[in-house]
Design a protein around this motif. Structure first.
Motif, mmCIF file in Angstrom:
data_model
loop_
_atom_site.group_PDB
_atom_site.id
_atom_site.type_symbol
_atom_site.label_atom_id
_atom_site.label_comp_id
_atom_site.label_asym_id
_atom_site.label_seq_id
_atom_site.Cartn_x
_atom_site.Cartn_y
_atom_site.Cartn_z
ATOM 1 N N LEU A 88 0.710 -1.131 -0.132
ATOM 2 C CA LEU A 88 0.042 0.132 0.054
ATOM 3 C C LEU A 88 0.698 1.207 -0.193
ATOM 4 C CD1 LEU A 88 -2.479 -1.265 2.623
ATOM 5 C CD2 LEU A 88 -3.079 -0.975 0.135
ATOM 6 N N PHE A 89 2.278 1.172 0.330
ATOM 7 C CA PHE A 89 3.250 2.354 0.326
ATOM 8 C C PHE A 89 3.696 2.462 -1.006
ATOM 9 C CE2 PHE A 89 2.576 1.109 4.851
ATOM 10 C CZ PHE A 89 2.772 2.414 5.747
ATOM 11 N N TRP A 105 -0.338 5.291 0.615
ATOM 12 C CA TRP A 105 0.490 6.146 1.492
ATOM 13 C C TRP A 105 1.975 6.256 1.258
ATOM 14 C CZ3 TRP A 105 -1.378 1.618 4.878
ATOM 15 C CH2 TRP A 105 -2.675 2.033 5.548
ATOM 16 N N PRO A 106 2.464 7.576 1.403
ATOM 17 C CA PRO A 106 4.024 7.819 0.879
ATOM 18 C C PRO A 106 4.746 6.896 1.827
ATOM 19 C CG PRO A 106 3.066 9.771 2.366
ATOM 20 C CD PRO A 106 1.931 8.625 2.182
ATOM 21 N N TRP A 153 7.041 7.102 9.394
ATOM 22 C CA TRP A 153 5.660 7.286 8.740
ATOM 23 C C TRP A 153 5.744 8.496 8.127
ATOM 24 C CZ3 TRP A 153 1.307 5.402 7.453
ATOM 25 C CH2 TRP A 153 0.216 6.091 7.283
ATOM 26 N N GLU A 154 5.236 9.029 6.833
ATOM 27 C CA GLU A 154 5.414 10.260 6.306
ATOM 28 C C GLU A 154 4.265 10.965 5.532
ATOM 29 O OE1 GLU A 154 8.471 9.594 2.839
ATOM 30 O OE2 GLU A 154 9.632 8.150 4.091
ATOM 31 N N LEU A 155 3.085 10.414 5.980
ATOM 32 C CA LEU A 155 2.002 10.831 5.646
ATOM 33 C C LEU A 155 1.718 12.417 6.164
ATOM 34 C CD1 LEU A 155 -0.760 10.703 3.710
ATOM 35 C CD2 LEU A 155 -1.792 9.835 5.760
ATOM 36 N N GLU A 156 1.528 13.463 5.365
ATOM 37 C CA GLU A 156 1.234 14.794 5.959
ATOM 38 C C GLU A 156 -0.443 14.692 6.125
ATOM 39 O OE1 GLU A 156 2.295 18.140 3.796
ATOM 40 O OE2 GLU A 156 4.461 17.378 4.046
ATOM 41 N N PRO A 184 -10.979 4.467 5.242
ATOM 42 C CA PRO A 184 -11.392 3.364 4.908
ATOM 43 C C PRO A 184 -10.181 2.412 4.651
ATOM 44 C CG PRO A 184 -11.494 4.749 3.111
ATOM 45 C CD PRO A 184 -11.232 5.760 4.360
ATOM 46 N N LEU A 185 -9.031 2.740 4.750
ATOM 47 C CA LEU A 185 -7.993 2.053 4.781
ATOM 48 C C LEU A 185 -7.316 1.634 6.012
ATOM 49 C CD1 LEU A 185 -6.054 0.676 2.755
ATOM 50 C CD2 LEU A 185 -4.893 2.892 2.332
ATOM 51 N N SER A 186 -7.256 0.350 6.199
ATOM 52 C CA SER A 186 -6.517 -0.077 7.473
ATOM 53 C C SER A 186 -5.436 -1.107 6.859
ATOM 54 C CB SER A 186 -7.407 -0.746 8.401
ATOM 55 O OG SER A 186 -8.288 0.128 8.689
ATOM 56 N N ALA A 187 -4.607 -1.464 7.731
ATOM 57 C CA ALA A 187 -3.483 -2.574 7.697
ATOM 58 C C ALA A 187 -2.917 -3.006 8.747
ATOM 59 C CB ALA A 187 -2.652 -2.041 6.391
#
Length: 211
Positions: A88-89, A105-106, A153-156, A184-187
């Protein structure tokens, strides 16, 4: 009526244990590689074992990156497990080979900084505040088996209405993402289907959230 969950079959393996665990969690489960079936389910589970590049190749063979993106654009739940989380990344780097991921995700999947890998066995996690997945199980252990992970973790987060709840764990002095909940996105990096009662409770929490 039980929520309908599609487990995406893209040749990754370890599928039957995920199907059985989700059925025990109360879902009506379909194992499928069909785009429309995966798109239409109440929830989609993306499992994954093995090499990042191989999983991405298999995912693309069934248009998996498209179905994930379409579902998320419509606010429809997706759960990634193990390499199914990693893809997903944005990028995965294994043995010097860089492979583009789904880019939801970044961030980069890279080798854990530990003398002995894989990280294999039971481990505690540092649960994010407000977690739905870990409701009632924040002090439990979960089963990991992997050599690579997301160490930054890089998400702003410009949208405070959809915060990313990031759960971490540590192994041999290195710290990396154990789970993410982001709208809605989990992992999960660990395998809930192999994590005994705690993993079963986590899957029940996710299946219940689909109703």
């Amino acid at each position: 009526m039980a929520p309908g969950v599609a487990v995406l079959d893209y040749g990754s393996g370890n599928l039957r244990s995920a199907v059985r665990a989700l059925e025990r969690a109360g879902a009506d489960v379909t194992l499928t590689s069909d785009f429309d079936t995966a798109l239409g389910a109440d929830g989609l589970v993306v499992p994954g074992v093995g090499a990042y590049a191989a999983c991405m190749q298999g995912l693309r063979s069934v248009r998996g990156e498209w179905v994930i993106g379409r579902r998320l654009a419509g606010g429809r739940p997706v759960l990634g497990i193990c390499v199914g989380m990693q893809i997903l990344f944005e990028t995965g780097i294994e043995h010097g080979v860089t492979t583009p991921g789904c880019g939801e995700w970044p961030g980069t999947v890279e080798r854990i900084e530990a003398d002995i890998v894989p990280h294999m066995g039971w481990n505690t996690v540092d649960v994010a505040d407000g977690s739905t997945l870990f409701d009632g199980i924040d002090d439990e252990r979960f089963y990991f088996v992997h050599s690579y992970g997301v160490r930054r973790w890089e998400l702003e987060e410009p949208n405070p209405a959809m915060p990313a709840r990031v759960t971490w764990t540590s192994y041999a002095g290195d710290r990396f993402v154990a789970a993410v909940e982001n709208g809605p996105l989990s992992a999960t990096q660990f395998h809930p289907e192999k994590s005994g009662d705690a993993g079963a409770a986590l899957l029940r929490n996710w299946v219940t959230s689909l109703s």
